[in-house]
Design an enzyme around this catalytic site. Structure first.
Site, mmCIF file in Angstrom:
data_model
loop_
_atom_site.group_PDB
_atom_site.id
_atom_site.type_symbol
_atom_site.label_atom_id
_atom_site.label_comp_id
_atom_site.label_asym_id
_atom_site.label_seq_id
_atom_site.Cartn_x
_atom_site.Cartn_y
_atom_site.Cartn_z
ATOM 1 N N LEU A 37 74.369 -41.722 -83.563
ATOM 2 C CA LEU A 37 74.145 -43.151 -83.308
ATOM 3 C C LEU A 37 74.059 -43.941 -84.617
ATOM 4 O O LEU A 37 73.429 -43.514 -85.573
ATOM 5 C CB LEU A 37 72.826 -43.324 -82.539
ATOM 6 C CG LEU A 37 72.406 -44.766 -82.258
ATOM 7 C CD1 LEU A 37 73.252 -45.374 -81.144
ATOM 8 C CD2 LEU A 37 70.927 -44.846 -81.886
ATOM 9 N N ILE A 97 70.305 -67.754 -78.475
ATOM 10 C CA ILE A 97 70.729 -66.772 -79.477
ATOM 11 C C ILE A 97 69.746 -66.743 -80.654
ATOM 12 O O ILE A 97 69.659 -65.754 -81.373
ATOM 13 C CB ILE A 97 72.159 -67.125 -79.996
ATOM 14 C CG1 ILE A 97 73.170 -67.177 -78.833
ATOM 15 C CG2 ILE A 97 72.629 -66.151 -81.065
ATOM 16 C CD1 ILE A 97 73.537 -65.854 -78.226
ATOM 17 N N TRP A 122 59.839 -66.373 -90.971
ATOM 18 C CA TRP A 122 58.960 -66.631 -92.127
ATOM 19 C C TRP A 122 58.039 -67.806 -91.837
ATOM 20 O O TRP A 122 57.016 -67.983 -92.498
ATOM 21 C CB TRP A 122 59.784 -66.956 -93.376
ATOM 22 C CG TRP A 122 60.568 -65.797 -93.916
ATOM 23 C CD1 TRP A 122 61.924 -65.635 -93.841
ATOM 24 C CD2 TRP A 122 60.074 -64.654 -94.621
ATOM 25 N NE1 TRP A 122 62.294 -64.459 -94.447
ATOM 26 C CE2 TRP A 122 61.180 -63.836 -94.947
ATOM 27 C CE3 TRP A 122 58.805 -64.230 -95.023
ATOM 28 C CZ2 TRP A 122 61.063 -62.632 -95.638
ATOM 29 C CZ3 TRP A 122 58.691 -63.027 -95.716
ATOM 30 C CH2 TRP A 122 59.805 -62.239 -96.014
ATOM 31 N N GLY A 168 54.477 -61.010 -78.243
ATOM 32 C CA GLY A 168 53.270 -61.839 -78.264
ATOM 33 C C GLY A 168 52.779 -62.123 -76.855
ATOM 34 O O GLY A 168 51.579 -61.998 -76.553
ATOM 35 N N ARG A 208 68.973 -59.917 -74.411
ATOM 36 C CA ARG A 208 67.755 -60.569 -74.893
ATOM 37 C C ARG A 208 66.674 -60.402 -73.850
ATOM 38 O O ARG A 208 66.848 -60.779 -72.692
ATOM 39 C CB ARG A 208 67.959 -62.058 -75.182
ATOM 40 C CG ARG A 208 66.648 -62.687 -75.701
ATOM 41 C CD ARG A 208 66.759 -64.103 -76.170
ATOM 42 N NE ARG A 208 65.511 -64.501 -76.811
ATOM 43 C CZ ARG A 208 65.396 -65.330 -77.829
ATOM 44 N NH1 ARG A 208 66.481 -65.896 -78.331
ATOM 45 N NH2 ARG A 208 64.219 -65.617 -78.345
ATOM 46 N N ASP A 215 62.450 -59.585 -77.775
ATOM 47 C CA ASP A 215 61.530 -60.728 -77.739
ATOM 48 C C ASP A 215 60.471 -60.558 -76.650
ATOM 49 O O ASP A 215 60.744 -59.995 -75.592
ATOM 50 C CB ASP A 215 62.339 -62.019 -77.501
ATOM 51 C CG ASP A 215 61.503 -63.261 -77.771
ATOM 52 O OD1 ASP A 215 60.540 -63.180 -78.564
ATOM 53 O OD2 ASP A 215 61.815 -64.317 -77.177
ATOM 54 N N HIS A 230 53.034 -56.330 -81.046
ATOM 55 C CA HIS A 230 54.052 -55.871 -81.993
ATOM 56 C C HIS A 230 54.050 -54.345 -82.111
ATOM 57 O O HIS A 230 55.110 -53.726 -82.218
ATOM 58 C CB HIS A 230 53.853 -56.534 -83.360
ATOM 59 C CG HIS A 230 54.118 -58.011 -83.327
ATOM 60 N ND1 HIS A 230 55.257 -58.547 -82.749
ATOM 61 C CD2 HIS A 230 53.406 -59.074 -83.784
ATOM 62 C CE1 HIS A 230 55.217 -59.860 -82.851
ATOM 63 N NE2 HIS A 230 54.099 -60.211 -83.470
ATOM 64 N N TRP A 245 53.401 -60.412 -74.188
ATOM 65 C CA TRP A 245 52.955 -59.146 -73.585
ATOM 66 C C TRP A 245 51.486 -58.906 -73.944
ATOM 67 O O TRP A 245 50.681 -58.536 -73.087
ATOM 68 C CB TRP A 245 53.836 -58.010 -74.112
ATOM 69 C CG TRP A 245 53.554 -56.657 -73.556
ATOM 70 C CD1 TRP A 245 54.139 -56.084 -72.457
ATOM 71 C CD2 TRP A 245 52.622 -55.692 -74.072
ATOM 72 N NE1 TRP A 245 53.634 -54.823 -72.265
ATOM 73 C CE2 TRP A 245 52.706 -54.551 -73.227
ATOM 74 C CE3 TRP A 245 51.733 -55.672 -75.153
ATOM 75 C CZ2 TRP A 245 51.941 -53.408 -73.435
ATOM 76 C CZ3 TRP A 245 50.964 -54.531 -75.350
ATOM 77 C CH2 TRP A 245 51.069 -53.419 -74.505
ATOM 78 N N ARG A 278 48.065 -60.479 -80.844
ATOM 79 C CA ARG A 278 49.528 -60.363 -80.958
ATOM 80 C C ARG A 278 49.935 -59.064 -81.656
ATOM 81 O O ARG A 278 50.972 -58.478 -81.353
ATOM 82 C CB ARG A 278 50.106 -61.569 -81.719
ATOM 83 C CG ARG A 278 50.011 -62.891 -80.944
ATOM 84 C CD ARG A 278 50.593 -64.040 -81.768
ATOM 85 N NE ARG A 278 52.012 -63.842 -82.060
ATOM 86 C CZ ARG A 278 53.002 -64.175 -81.235
ATOM 87 N NH1 ARG A 278 52.737 -64.737 -80.077
ATOM 88 N NH2 ARG A 278 54.254 -63.961 -81.578
#
Ligand code: IPE
Ligand code: IPE
Ligand code: MG
Length: 240
Positions: A123, A187, A61, A15, A180, A12, A29, A17, A25
């Protein structure tokens, strides 16, 4: 040092950043996708066995259409671009979430990636897209109900272990460490059942800035936790 076997991450802060740099934005991403790539590499090198990352939530969404399109496009391009090197590095890729709402192209890209890397045993990289913790619990309940109705499952036989096998993450161990980034302490409908005994680590660092050093800090923090699972601390346990 104790390295967590399964790390689950809410990536998270993309945006914010971008905002802080006067950028759109979208640039955040894109920087987030680069950070994800680097973290996968660090996770492999650190000895983490399973890395689950939250890329798009059931609730995302509700963002403006243009941002949703941008995120899903970036997601598809990132899978396609990274697939070769992930495969070369023995990474097994899988996706959890409700993929039916995605474009045919994106669904195909996800299937191709899963099929191609299916037999890798390095991994385990799990990407949660259009995923919600509540969705997962409800989906598991629906599947169990279906199996009961078909006579394949006895309702009295539904235990925690049986329920657990219907979860999207049934193929990997439960997360040891949850991370997070971006400063929020919540959460946001990520894994619910699965995080029951995970160590929860929150950092103000924004996702695009979450580098190898930041991951190591989180692992150091994890290594200092005492996981008791309801028992007494080792030193205080009588009769040992
Ligand atoms: C995380 O960054 C990426 C996704 C949710 C897909 P955000 O886009 O939520 O960034 P902030 O929280 O607005 O900074
Ligand atoms: C959680 O971040 C979802 C992902 C990182 C994919 P959000 O930015 O959507 O969460 P909220 O809205 O702050 O709870
Ligand atoms: Mg956010």
């Amino acid at each position: 040092m104790t390295v967590p076997e399964h790390v689950a991450v809410i990536m998270d802060g993309n945006g914010r950043w971008a905002n802080a740099r006067g950028l759109p934005r979208a640039a955040g991403h894109r920087a987030g996708a680069r950070a994800a790539r680097a973290i996968v590499e660090s996770a492999r090198e650190t000895g983490i066995r399973v890395l689950t990352v939250f890329a798009f939530s059931s609730e995302n969404w509700q963002r403006p259409r243009a941002e949703v399109r941008l995120l899903l496009d970036l997601f598809r391009r990132t899978i396609q671009r990274e697939l070769g090197s992930l495969h070369d590095n023995n990474v097994r890729l899988s996706f959890i979430g409700e993929r039916d709402h995605f474009s045919a192209g994106l669904q195909r890209a996800m299937e191709t990636a899963e099929t191609r890397t299916r037999d890798n045993d390095g991994l385990d990289l799990v990407v949660a897209v259009d995923f919600g913790g509540r969705w997962d619990v409800v989906r598991a309940a629906r599947e169990m109900a279906r199996d009961c109705a078909a006579g394949r499952l006895d309702p009295d036989g539904i235990t925690e272990a049986v329920f657990g096998r219907y979860r999207s993450l049934a193929h990997v161990r439960e997360p040891d460490l949850f991370i997070r980034t971006g400063g929020e302490r919540r959460i946001s409908n990520f894994l619910l059942w699965d995080l029951a005994y995970s160590e929860l680590y929150f950092t103000d660092r924004l996702w695009p800035d979450f580098d190898r050093e930041a991951l190591e800090e989180a692992i150091d923090w994890y290594a200092r936790r005492e996981r008791r699972f309801g028992r007494l601390p080792e030193a205080a346990a009588p009769g040992r």
